[in-house]
Each structure stands twice: as C-alpha cells, then as structure tokens.
Motif scaffolding. Structure first.
Motif, mmCIF file in Angstrom:
data_model
loop_
_atom_site.group_PDB
_atom_site.id
_atom_site.type_symbol
_atom_site.label_atom_id
_atom_site.label_comp_id
_atom_site.label_asym_id
_atom_site.label_seq_id
_atom_site.Cartn_x
_atom_site.Cartn_y
_atom_site.Cartn_z
ATOM 1 N N ALA A 1 0.760 -1.270 -0.085
ATOM 2 C CA ALA A 1 0.065 -0.107 0.005
ATOM 3 C C ALA A 1 0.807 1.433 -0.032
ATOM 4 N N ALA A 2 1.976 1.305 0.607
ATOM 5 C CA ALA A 2 2.921 2.265 0.720
ATOM 6 C C ALA A 2 3.430 2.735 -0.504
ATOM 7 N N ALA A 3 3.753 1.326 -1.349
ATOM 8 C CA ALA A 3 4.368 1.732 -2.641
ATOM 9 C C ALA A 3 3.337 2.203 -3.428
ATOM 10 N N HIS A 4 2.225 1.900 -3.377
ATOM 11 C CA HIS A 4 1.036 2.391 -4.150
ATOM 12 C C HIS A 4 0.822 3.681 -4.027
ATOM 13 N N VAL A 5 0.899 4.264 -2.732
ATOM 14 C CA VAL A 5 0.852 5.725 -2.604
ATOM 15 C C VAL A 5 1.924 6.386 -3.393
ATOM 16 N N GLN A 6 3.269 5.962 -3.238
ATOM 17 C CA GLN A 6 4.156 6.653 -4.252
ATOM 18 C C GLN A 6 3.964 6.378 -5.503
ATOM 19 N N LEU A 7 3.276 5.190 -6.024
ATOM 20 C CA LEU A 7 3.044 5.272 -7.375
ATOM 21 C C LEU A 7 1.951 6.355 -7.762
ATOM 22 N N ILE A 8 0.990 6.531 -6.973
ATOM 23 C CA ILE A 8 -0.172 7.450 -7.151
ATOM 24 C C ILE A 8 0.428 8.866 -7.133
ATOM 25 N N ASP A 9 1.391 9.249 -6.091
ATOM 26 C CA ASP A 9 2.064 10.488 -6.285
ATOM 27 C C ASP A 9 2.820 10.733 -7.482
ATOM 28 N N ALA A 10 3.460 9.658 -8.318
ATOM 29 C CA ALA A 10 4.340 9.772 -9.170
ATOM 30 C C ALA A 10 3.286 10.063 -10.553
ATOM 31 N N SER B 1 -10.507 -8.445 17.027
ATOM 32 C CA SER B 1 -10.181 -8.510 15.502
ATOM 33 C C SER B 1 -10.063 -6.739 15.296
ATOM 34 N N GLN B 2 -10.172 -6.246 16.277
ATOM 35 C CA GLN B 2 -10.258 -4.681 16.143
ATOM 36 C C GLN B 2 -8.979 -3.971 16.463
ATOM 37 N N ASP B 3 -8.449 -3.001 15.648
ATOM 38 C CA ASP B 3 -7.349 -2.182 16.028
ATOM 39 C C ASP B 3 -7.767 -0.646 15.440
ATOM 40 N N PHE B 4 -8.311 0.039 16.001
ATOM 41 C CA PHE B 4 -8.784 1.364 15.686
ATOM 42 C C PHE B 4 -7.598 2.290 15.249
ATOM 43 N N ALA B 5 -6.437 1.975 16.017
ATOM 44 C CA ALA B 5 -5.333 3.243 15.495
ATOM 45 C C ALA B 5 -4.920 2.715 14.263
ATOM 46 N N GLU B 6 -5.415 1.873 13.244
ATOM 47 C CA GLU B 6 -5.175 1.605 11.980
ATOM 48 C C GLU B 6 -5.496 2.625 11.052
ATOM 49 N N TRP B 7 -6.725 3.305 11.650
ATOM 50 C CA TRP B 7 -7.139 4.374 10.790
ATOM 51 C C TRP B 7 -6.044 5.467 10.713
ATOM 52 N N ASP B 8 -5.389 5.754 11.812
ATOM 53 C CA ASP B 8 -4.615 6.843 11.920
ATOM 54 C C ASP B 8 -3.364 6.541 11.379
ATOM 55 N N ARG B 9 -2.920 5.194 11.331
ATOM 56 C CA ARG B 9 -1.779 4.860 10.562
ATOM 57 C C ARG B 9 -2.158 4.908 8.904
ATOM 58 N N TRP B 10 -3.192 4.631 8.342
ATOM 59 C CA TRP B 10 -3.826 4.704 7.172
ATOM 60 C C TRP B 10 -3.533 5.821 6.655
ATOM 61 N N LEU B 11 -4.475 6.817 7.445
ATOM 62 C CA LEU B 11 -4.435 8.476 6.891
ATOM 63 C C LEU B 11 -2.890 8.978 6.941
ATOM 64 N N ARG B 12 -2.074 8.432 7.749
ATOM 65 C CA ARG B 12 -0.568 8.967 7.480
ATOM 66 C C ARG B 12 -0.201 8.475 6.561
ATOM 67 N N GLN B 13 -0.082 7.078 6.148
ATOM 68 C CA GLN B 13 0.346 6.319 4.749
ATOM 69 C C GLN B 13 -0.114 7.159 3.516
ATOM 70 N N ILE B 14 -1.495 7.944 3.686
ATOM 71 C CA ILE B 14 -1.716 8.141 2.412
ATOM 72 C C ILE B 14 -1.503 9.686 2.350
ATOM 73 N N GLU B 15 -1.100 10.373 3.183
ATOM 74 C CA GLU B 15 -1.057 11.768 3.557
ATOM 75 C C GLU B 15 -0.613 12.549 2.331
#
Ligand SMILES: [Fe+2]
Ligand SMILES: [Fe+2]
Length: 465
Positions: free
Chosen positions: A159-168, A196-210
């Motif tokens: 996913a992180a690599a895809h954010v870079q691809l999207i940026d490019a 099965s829940q880890d709501f901190a994942e939202w913040d990690r995701w939002l930072r990943q796509i920022e």
C-alpha cells in the motif's frame, strides 16, 4: 505539500490553559468547555496535525473539506484558506473525538471557491507549527484530467508503495471503493469480536496516504471492512468520524454521494446495502438507494456537459476470483439501471485482484474488449475489479467457470464469458479523461499498473454523441 515542523519538546511547548478542552464521546461536535477533569497534557496538544486529507464539498467546483487529526484535543484549531500566501479566509472547524480512540478528527469545509483554481491552506492549533498545503477545485468545464481508481488498500508495504505510485502519476483525484484501513479485520462477518479490532489502524492509514490525500481529494466509499463492530448500528461511525462526504446522497446515508469533475459524473454507492454475500447491512436503505441512484443517473445522462458516468462501490458485480466472485445482490438491483442509463464504467474492489469485463448489457458481452481495445461505451458497461491496492492478493480466478452469490449466500456456478482480462497481482487503476473535440468522441483511457509501474491492462472507452 505539508510542512513538517520540528517535533516540539516539553521545553518548547507553551502550557495549555486548563479550560481549553474538548468534550469527547462519539458524535460530539467541537465544544469548548470548562472541565478540570479533562485537562490536556501540553506535549500531546503540541503534536502537529496528522493524516491531512481532502474531500470535495457539496459542489466539487466550489467547495472543499480539509480534514486532519490530532492525538488528543487541542486548543485553537484553525483552518485558513486563500489564493496565495496571504490566505485570508478563516474556515470554521468542527472537531470530534471518536468512540474508538483518543484521536480527535477536525474538519473544515470551505464554500464559494472559484472553479479550477489552486488554493493554499494552513492548519494550526495552539502549541504546534503550521501545516500547509494546496488543492485545486474541479474545473468549470471539460478538460483533460486523470483519476486513480482502487480499493482494498490497508496498511502495509504494498500500500505504501502504491501511494508513491499514485504520487508519481499525479492524478487529480482518487476514487476509492472501500476496505480502506481494515481497522476491523472481521469485515462485517461478525467473526473475531473485539480481538479483531485495532482502531489505531485508521490513523496509520491516514498517515500512509497523506502525501497524496493532502494534495488531491480521496473520494471514498464504504466496503465490508467499514462495517465496524461497536461503531454504531451500521458500523459506519468510525468512517464518518474521519470522512465528510458531499451531502447530496441518499437521505440518511452519508456514505453515498455524487460529484462532477469536468465531463465525468461520479456516483458513490453503499455496496453493503445490496450485498447477498456479506448481508450485515443488506437492505437497510429499503428502496431509497435505488431510487436516488435512478434519479441521479437520469439527471446526469440528460446533461449535455457530461459524457461519462462512473459508479463506484465495493462488492463485485462481475469478477471471477474464487474468494468472493460476483455478488448477485448488487447485480440484481443495479444492473438494470446501469443498462438503462448507459453507465460507462463501474469500479469495484473486494476481490484483491484486477479484472475487467467486456462491455456488457444484461450480463452479456456486446463488444470484444481485449487488452488495448478501443470500445464504444454507449454499447455496454465495463465492470472493473480494482481490489489490488495493498492487502494480500487473492491469486485464483475461477474463469471460465466461477460463481455468483445469491440470496442467502448460495453460490451459483456460472460461466464467465464476460471476463476480458484477469491479473492477480497488486495494481492501481488510472483513468485519463479526454474531452470531446469537434467530431472526436470523448475518451477514458484506462491503464492498470502493477506496483512497479508495469502496465498490466489498457483499454479505451470512447463516447460520441
Ligand atoms: Fe478487501
Ligand atoms: Fe471487501
């Protein structure tokens, strides 16, 4: 893009008066209150805004919502916007804590902007340096643009690599069809419970796509993994705490909306309301979503300035992948409408793979559309599965015999002569839109790229008058 001020230390952070606190709890708006019980530690208040992301407001040409988060409540949360460094416009900020985390999410919506115009924004709050960025409103008329289309990203290396691809690739917007961060890994199936829940994942995701989402809008809708256990009756409260969509959708369903960019109308649906496979929220909107969809399609198809209609939702209408295959619920309810109003492109996710159909009418291919084809999208609707944005791929297509999930979860085998291209690796879809010029029809050039940028599929949908 966003500036990253130095990380403040306890020595550099001014202490926060005790009266500047947020009243927490799900659904709470920004409320300045006096409560010594909720004193905010200065170090926490000083953290810079995180997870900045943009979403079009009610009119993509004139309105934008800027959202961000802070680890806890902060004082004097402020959003300023303007055409140059002078900014000039102070936008009211609404902040809310979530039921699931201490993180506080802030949203500022600005209206009355000029179409096709670049604006600067600056986010500040007491005790932290400014975070700045830019965005551009949708144009007043048709022009060339690019959008990214994908789903099922999660937080992971791909996913992180895809954010870079999207940026490019520099799209003007992303159209994201659900299963965003996987904070609730049960995905609406009820399996796993709280473990099965880890709501901190939202913040990690939002930072990943920022890097992308703070510069161009990420227009999202809900997948089965946004039906979070304990987050409201439908499970959408966590999503809605973090995303402010255009307020023009189905009454009572803010996860649905539409917007127009150039000559393309985008419609975001709630696929969970029509899913036979994962039926947690099936039918909760009654007939309302279908009626809203038909009115929207009718109106968009009647407009001379709109060539293409692109519909996005999570569950697959047509996919051969053996994990989820096709959902007969979405197909039964929406295919007749897509046919009647000649929808050009449907974007789905859910199956973690790439697949594209030939243009279809009533489930039958009307034109052959192998890789590289140029097809007239007035003849049939192309269905795209773009679920390879990061989560572990589902490697097995069932073509030429897969199945469709019918009422009660019954898997009915079917031949898949509608499938044109399958590719079971990670990928992101990009669509370059070219307006009509004279007698030349408008075009949508779809390219699917693997993580390393390799082209795995290409097709052109053209639409004349
Ligand atoms: Fe998924
Ligand atoms: Fe899914």
């Amino acid at each position: 893009m966003t500036d990253t001020p130095p990380v403040p230390t306890e020595h550099t952070v001014p202490s926060l008066p005790r009266r500047h606190v947020l009243v927490g709890g799900a659904g709470a708006g920004l409320v300045a209150a006096t409560s010594p019980m909720l004193w905010v530690p200065p170090a926490a208040a000083a953290a810079r805004p995180r997870g900045v992301h943009l979403v079009y407001g009610d009119n993509a040409r004139t309105s934008m919502t800027v959202s961000w988060s802070t680890p806890r409540s902060v004082a004097k949360s402020r959003l300023e916007i303007g055409p140059d460094r002078g900014l000039g416009l102070r936008v009211p900020v609404r902040s809310r804590s979530t039921k699931d985390l201490r993180t506080v999410y802030h949203h500022g919506t600005v209206e009355g902007l000029e179409p096709g115009t670049r604006y600067r924004y600056r986010i500040t709050h007491r005790g932290a340096g400014a975070t700045t960025g830019t965005f551009t409103t949708a144009p007043a008329r048709a022009e060339r643009f690019r959008f990214a289309a994908f789903g099922d990203m999660g937080v992971n290396a791909a996913a992180a690599a895809h954010v870079q691809l999207i940026d490019a690739m520099k799209p003007d917007l992303s159209f994201v069809v659900g299963d965003l961060c996987y904070a609730d890994s049960a995905g609406g199936t009820g399996a796993g419970g709280d473990t099965s829940q880890d709501f901190a994942e939202w913040d990690r995701w939002l930072r990943q796509i920022e890097t992308s989402a703070a510069r161009v809008p990420w227009m999202t809708t809900v997948g089965n993994h946004e039906m979070e256990e304990g987050n409201g009756e439908l499970g959408y409260a966590g999503y809605l705490d973090r995303f402010r969509n255009p307020r023009n959708g189905v009454k009572g369903a803010p996860v649905t909306y539409s917007f127009v960019y150039g000559n393309v109308a985008f419609i975001a649906l709630d696929g969970n309301d029509a899913s036979f496979e994962i039926s947690r929220n099936e039918g909760y909107l009654g007939a309302a979503q279908d009626q809203w969809l038909e009115r929207r399609l009718e109106r968009f198809r009647a407009r001379d300035d709109i060539d293409f209609i692109v519909v996005g939702f999570h569950n697959c209408m047509y996919c051969t992948n053996l994990v989820h295959a096709s959902d007969g619920g979405n197909r039964t309810r929406w295919e007749p409408l897509f046919d009647r109003y000649s929808v050009d492109l449907v974007v789905n996710g859910h199956n973690h793979c790439y697949e594209r159909t030939h243009p279809l009418r009533a489930g039958e291919p009307v034109v052959e559309a192998r890789r590289g084809a140029v097809v007239d999208s007035r003849k049939g609707t192309t269905y795209l599965t773009a679920g390879g944005a990061g989560q572990a791929v589902y490697p097995t297509s069932g073509a030429p015999v897969s199945y469709v999930v019918m009422d009660g979860g019954v898997r009915v085998p079917e031949t898949t002569h509608w499938s044109a291209v399958t590719d079971n690796q990670h990928s992101i879809g990009f669509v370059d839109v070219v307006p009509r010029r004279g007698d030349r029809p408008a075009r949508m050039n779809l390219t699917a790229l693997a993580t390393d940028g390799t082209v795995i599929d290409k097709v052109t949908l053209k639409r004349g008058r």
